[in-house]
Design a protein around this motif. Sequence first.
Motif, PDB file in Angstrom:
ATOM      1  N   GLU A   3       0.906  -1.287   0.138  1.00  0.00           N
ATOM      2  CA  GLU A   3      -0.022  -0.140   0.062  1.00  0.00           C
ATOM      3  C   GLU A   3       0.877   1.259  -0.098  1.00  0.00           C
ATOM      4  OE1 GLU A   3      -3.452   2.268   2.575  1.00  0.00           O
ATOM      5  OE2 GLU A   3      -2.555   0.134   3.372  1.00  0.00           O
ATOM      6  N   LYS A   4       1.743   1.366   0.860  1.00  0.00           N
ATOM      7  CA  LYS A   4       2.749   2.425   0.900  1.00  0.00           C
ATOM      8  C   LYS A   4       4.000   2.251   0.804  1.00  0.00           C
ATOM      9  CE  LYS A   4      -0.428   4.993   4.478  1.00  0.00           C
ATOM     10  NZ  LYS A   4      -0.367   5.408   5.648  1.00  0.00           N
ATOM     11  N   GLY A   5       4.598   0.944   0.622  1.00  0.00           N
ATOM     12  CA  GLY A   5       5.971   0.875   0.346  1.00  0.00           C
ATOM     13  C   GLY A   5       6.318   0.811  -1.079  1.00  0.00           C
ATOM     14  N   GLY A   6       7.560   0.503  -1.559  1.00  0.00           N
ATOM     15  CA  GLY A   6       8.085   0.371  -2.674  1.00  0.00           C
ATOM     16  C   GLY A   6       9.202   1.311  -2.897  1.00  0.00           C
ATOM     17  N   LEU A   7       9.420   2.120  -4.349  1.00  0.00           N
ATOM     18  CA  LEU A   7      10.455   2.739  -4.618  1.00  0.00           C
ATOM     19  C   LEU A   7      10.125   4.399  -4.689  1.00  0.00           C
ATOM     20  CD1 LEU A   7      12.134   0.477  -7.350  1.00  0.00           C
ATOM     21  CD2 LEU A   7      12.214   0.436  -4.757  1.00  0.00           C
ATOM     22  N   ALA A  39       7.451   5.850  -7.189  1.00  0.00           N
ATOM     23  CA  ALA A  39       7.703   5.492  -8.519  1.00  0.00           C
ATOM     24  C   ALA A  39       7.462   3.834  -8.948  1.00  0.00           C
ATOM     25  CB  ALA A  39       9.108   5.530  -9.103  1.00  0.00           C
ATOM     26  N   VAL A  40       7.697   2.904  -7.871  1.00  0.00           N
ATOM     27  CA  VAL A  40       7.425   1.770  -8.279  1.00  0.00           C
ATOM     28  C   VAL A  40       6.583   1.096  -7.069  1.00  0.00           C
ATOM     29  CG1 VAL A  40       8.260  -0.527  -9.018  1.00  0.00           C
ATOM     30  CG2 VAL A  40       9.215   1.601 -10.015  1.00  0.00           C
ATOM     31  N   ALA A  41       5.815   0.200  -7.049  1.00  0.00           N
ATOM     32  CA  ALA A  41       4.911  -0.462  -6.131  1.00  0.00           C
ATOM     33  C   ALA A  41       4.869  -1.771  -6.223  1.00  0.00           C
ATOM     34  CB  ALA A  41       3.393   0.090  -6.045  1.00  0.00           C
ATOM     35  N   PHE A  42       5.192  -2.392  -5.062  1.00  0.00           N
ATOM     36  CA  PHE A  42       4.975  -3.928  -4.960  1.00  0.00           C
ATOM     37  C   PHE A  42       3.663  -4.375  -4.934  1.00  0.00           C
ATOM     38  CE2 PHE A  42       8.970  -3.229  -2.419  1.00  0.00           C
ATOM     39  CZ  PHE A  42       9.565  -4.273  -2.923  1.00  0.00           C
TER      40      PHE A  42
END
Length: 693
Positions: free
Chosen positions: A588-592, A600-603
């Motif tokens: 939801e909120k993590g990623g790059l 810019a990029v989501a899991f």
Amino acid sequence: MMNRPFVLAQDGFRGFPIGEFPYDPDHSAMGEYQYVVEKGNHGIWLDQVCNYTWNGTGPTWLITEQDGKHSMECMRVEKNHPHRIFPTLECGEKYWRDYDVCAGIRRLSLKGMAGLVFCLNTSMDTLVFSFEGRNRARLAYRHKEEVEVLCETAYVTDPDDTYSVRIRTEGEQILVFVNGEKIMEVCSPLALRGGKAGITADCPTRFTDFSVTAEEKTVREIQAAKEADKKKEADEMAKHAPMKLLKKIDLKNFGTSRQVRFGHLKGDGTWQVVLAQMQKRVSRDAYGFISCLTAMDLEGRVLWQLGEPSDNTEKLGKVSADMPFQVYDIDHDGVDEVICGWDFEIRILDGRTGEIKRAVKTPIADEEDEGLIGAPYNTYAFARLNPDGIRICNFRGLDKPSDILIKDRYCRIWALNDRLEVMWHYKSPTNTGHCPLPVDVDGDGRDELLVGYRLLDSDGTELWAYPITEDHTDEIVAGRWKSGDPEGYFACVSGTQGFFIGDFYGNIVARDLIGHAQRVSVANYCPERPGLEIAVTNFWGHAGCIFLYDCDGNPIWEMQNDMNGNIVAPVNWDGTGRELILTNADPEKGGLLNGDGVRAVAFPDDGHPVLCTEAMDLTGDGRDELICWDYHAMYIYTQAEPCEDKGYHPLKFPAYNASNYRGEYAYPSGEYLSFHADGKRLRQKKQENGTGN
């Protein structure tokens, strides 16, 4: 005063059962490097304030009931150790503005402060109205370690009474009402930012009937701002390849937390993984030791195993300290060995089989208790060293690093050669920190070693010390970060001593006190800016803040992503030379993040583990993969879209020195790690310290 009719948030705390608001009962350091979510009902609230000194003291917040009404009570008394902390429950979004925030406040203690936060960007960047002591009321701006008082007035409170507090913001105007009476009016541009709202106290205090309300026009503007940010994020994501699941591995009964190493155990250029389970001795993480090592390939096939794995992985894997093991070709035969601490021995294991190639007993360690730093109960628990970590170094100036550094928790280090013979030993008068950094600062082919705040020569003699003696350094990055600058620098995150940049001669050139500084990385996050950028995050105290600085240490931006476990590692996702910032694996909120702090990029939301995450190039195409794991499974993601090699292959922190506490970097070339510090100045420092020959 006209009421604002549209409710942004409202809580009479009836949605909570009587009892504890969710918290980490261990108050552990797991959230420094792992994403740990407290179980239970959080409602609309977020608690970003944590403190290791609270271990065994219970929760900060308690839901209670009196005469049929629920309340949220703050239970903290300790408030200024290890640094200034303000327990805070926050709610809402950064888009909120021009609102009324209201609550009933009953001060069960008058030995501290209690009040409401508003226009909150992070839990350590907020406006606050508070009752102070017995007879003062204050409006202030809290930012990092500083508190700027904007207005203060006499106001007597009684511990038996509940005070109805309303704060109204309108543009720059701030109005404060208590029991319907206006007691303050202040104009400040800080109110224009808007932001979250919440409750705060550093002594027992009861809060009731919390609400945030706004005008209809304001609600529409808030929603428009939120939609604009969503579009900005969507536009940014469209520029980057999404993630694709490459591997899914069942870790069976040998899973662990962030005790994983990658290397070339087969010697054929492919990657393999070594996982360590551990047990704790004597006191928490002070003497963790490896109980099981498992080597596997990226298909999940076990190559070999040393020790007995356990299904109780959440117990044996739950450790925040480093375990003493590395994967490295120490004998330079083309196949990586596993170098580990095992039952009071240092062992070099054949990477292909796990068989012992060489082993020695760890050094005797029970004779030096006087002046020993960090040992529980002021005594070292064992006759021999229980290693806290292992580093690969080049103290002898050989063609390839062939030396091994071992250490206790916070005071002593030993340098061994590849035959496991002790070359030198050093006992530090200040905390060594977790991850001493070997680096050749003077270009003579031999590593110097930054140990906490002290630089050692390749023979273990001290060259100089930074003028800091408190707390310890968690992570260090060395580098040359701007074009044309011949000098190298260290970027350090040192707990309560904050983030600082120091030169190679013991001088601090930039510093920011951001609470407890925890992680640091250096990379080209903003190619449009000169030099490289420095990303930093914090943990203890007001956790979950991310800071970006330019190459000179000047702040660019700061934000709170409302989570722990922020890795802030550079990720070469596109192969273009513009690095992205890894936070964690939360879908939801993590990623790059990009260099502007925009995701810019989501899991994907596919049930993948979120406890641990790592970035490295496993496929050999120059771009990084993302590895996520917990005690049970490991997922590996790559780019969903193929990409031609653009020729950008950044120099990164070597996998053979992996650590929870490594400062990370992505340098365009080896030039950024090529140093020629003035040997004469270094020798002069050595003579001044009385350590020269």
